[in-house]
Every structure is written in structure tokens, then in C-alpha cells.
Scaffold this active site. Structure first.
Site, mmCIF file in Angstrom:
data_model
loop_
_atom_site.group_PDB
_atom_site.id
_atom_site.type_symbol
_atom_site.label_atom_id
_atom_site.label_comp_id
_atom_site.label_asym_id
_atom_site.label_seq_id
_atom_site.Cartn_x
_atom_site.Cartn_y
_atom_site.Cartn_z
ATOM 1 N N SER A 199 0.788 -1.279 0.142
ATOM 2 C CA SER A 199 0.275 0.043 0.111
ATOM 3 C C SER A 199 0.946 1.325 0.071
ATOM 4 O O SER A 199 1.752 1.274 0.777
ATOM 5 C CB SER A 199 -0.967 0.092 1.189
ATOM 6 N N ASN A 255 -0.295 3.963 0.787
ATOM 7 C CA ASN A 255 -0.843 4.948 1.698
ATOM 8 C C ASN A 255 -0.308 4.735 3.158
ATOM 9 O O ASN A 255 -0.503 5.584 4.065
ATOM 10 C CB ASN A 255 -2.394 4.897 1.666
ATOM 11 N N LYS A 296 -0.002 -9.275 -1.754
ATOM 12 C CA LYS A 296 -0.238 -8.134 -2.838
ATOM 13 C C LYS A 296 0.958 -7.217 -3.077
ATOM 14 O O LYS A 296 1.467 -6.724 -2.208
ATOM 15 C CB LYS A 296 -1.455 -7.362 -2.256
ATOM 16 N N THR A 331 -1.662 -6.272 -9.160
ATOM 17 C CA THR A 331 -0.913 -5.469 -8.297
ATOM 18 C C THR A 331 -1.951 -4.408 -7.570
ATOM 19 O O THR A 331 -2.970 -4.279 -7.700
ATOM 20 C CB THR A 331 0.208 -4.226 -9.233
ATOM 21 N N GLY A 366 -6.656 -1.012 -13.038
ATOM 22 C CA GLY A 366 -6.994 -0.660 -14.366
ATOM 23 C C GLY A 366 -8.119 -1.425 -15.086
ATOM 24 O O GLY A 366 -8.250 -1.191 -16.183
ATOM 25 N N TYR A 394 -11.911 -2.914 -8.624
ATOM 26 C CA TYR A 394 -12.414 -2.179 -7.702
ATOM 27 C C TYR A 394 -12.550 -0.726 -8.119
ATOM 28 O O TYR A 394 -13.931 -0.270 -8.267
ATOM 29 C CB TYR A 394 -11.264 -1.963 -6.470
ATOM 30 N N THR A 395 -11.774 -0.099 -8.796
ATOM 31 C CA THR A 395 -12.275 1.388 -9.336
ATOM 32 C C THR A 395 -13.206 1.167 -10.618
ATOM 33 O O THR A 395 -14.258 2.113 -10.474
ATOM 34 C CB THR A 395 -10.880 1.716 -10.153
#
Length: 191
Positions: A39, A41, A81, A109, A160, A181-182
Site C-alpha cells: 500500500s 498510503n 499483494k 498489483t 486498471g 475495484y475502481t
């Protein structure tokens, strides 16, 4: 699947304790556990993808997984991951460690720190970037990972996927499964 990561306040030298505690807490309810060492973040988290740190972490998790499996009388698959921003050598090292430590799969990824080619007023923001700008980088890493594992463990393609064609491409590049997800945010369940 349950995604495990260390607390942002936990030093990397003590990260294993966060992961072990989370594995103990969630093994009973998870179909699989994602070991998130990528991550962008969580400051410093990605350094856990280095050969030595990753080997130590995954070795401990593999041993704890065996304890959980014996207690629960069920298999507890562990998937790692990875970041899309690893160099070729870092990627080879990480995949080698994942195979050596008996992990069950790789998720390729996570989001990227890269903003290459991004033309947006938000290009300067920090944190992980997902969606269409991630696709090419994620596809490249997926292709490399699939070649390195050579069918020994499954690879989950993610990053993506905005259309059905994107998902098909992930499968064609060597993914056994895809994760979206996105694309769901922008297209909803109809995707």
C-alpha cells in the site's frame, strides 16, 4: 478475502506482530488472506517487499497459518499483494521469496505512486493511483509475475480494469482470477 496490513504507527521492525495478530483474528472468517506489503498510503510499508524483510515476514505468517489451519480444520490460503512500482530485480526477488515461503498466490498489483503521463490538476496528489492510468503498468507487472511463477501458484490480476476487455486481457496475460475495484466505482455492478 481479507486484506492485512500493518498499522501506520507500527515500525517496520515490529510489523510482523500486526500481521500475525490480524491473521489470528481473521483466519476463521476469510476464504483467503491478502498480505498487503504494497500500500502506498502507509509510509514505509513497501520496504517490506525487500528480499530479507519479506522472507522474514512471510516465514512467520506461514508458520502461524499452519497453527490456524490445525485449530480451524480448514485451509487458510495466503496471497501476497505486490506493488506495480517494483524494479525488475525487486520483482524477481519478491516472487522468489513468495515461492520459497509457501505462499498460495500473488495479487498483481496494488495502486501506483507513479503519475507518469497523467494530465490532471490532481496529478500532484500523494497516495495510490488506481483506475485506467494504472492499467499499463499493472499489466506489465502481471505479465512478469505470471512468467516468473510459471503456473506454480495462481496470480490475481488487478489494476486498471474498467471494462470486460480489460478483465479478459488480465486473464490472457496469465491471471487466474481478476479483482475489480475502481471500475465498480465508475460503472457499478453492470461492469
Amino acid at each position: 478475502g481479507v486484506n492485512l496490513g500493518k498499522n501506520k504507527n507500527t515500525p517496520n521492525e515490529e510489523a510482523v506482530f500486526d500481521y500475525l495478530s490480524l491473521l489470528q483474528n481473521y483466519a476463521s472468517i476469510a476464504d483467503y488472506i491478502a498480505i498487503n506489503v504494497s500500500s502506498p498510503n502507509t509510509v514505509g510499508l513497501r520496504s517490506l517487499q525487500g528480499r530479507e524483510a519479506l522472507h522474514a515476514l512471510l516465514g512467520h505468517l506461514h508458520e502461524q497459518r499452519k497453527i490456524e489451519q490445525a485449530q480451524l480444520q480448514k485451509r487458510v490460503p495466503l496471497l501476497v499483494k505486490l506493488a506495480p512500482d517494483l524494479s525488475e530485480q525487486e520483482l524477481e526477488d519478491a516472487v522468489g521469496v513468495i515461492l520459497e515461503t509457501g505462499m498460495d498466490g500473488i495479487i498483481a498489483t496494488n495502486t501506483t505512486l507513479s503519475r507518469d503521463g497523467l494530465n490532471s490538476v490532481y496529478a500532484g496528489e500523494s497516495g495510490g493511483l488506481s483506475g485506467k492510468p494504472l492499467r499499463q503498468l499493472s499489466d506489465h507487472v502481471l505479465m512478469r509475475v505470471a512468467k516468473l511463477v510459471d503456473g506454480r501458484i495462481p496470480v490475481v490480476g488487478v489494476g486498471g480494469i474498467m471494462t470486460a476487455e480489460d478483465a479478459r486481457r488480465k486473464l490472457d496475460l496469465g491471471a487466474s482470477l481478476v479483482q475489480v475495484y475502481t471500475g465498480l466505482i465508475y460503472s457499478g455492478p453492470g461492469l
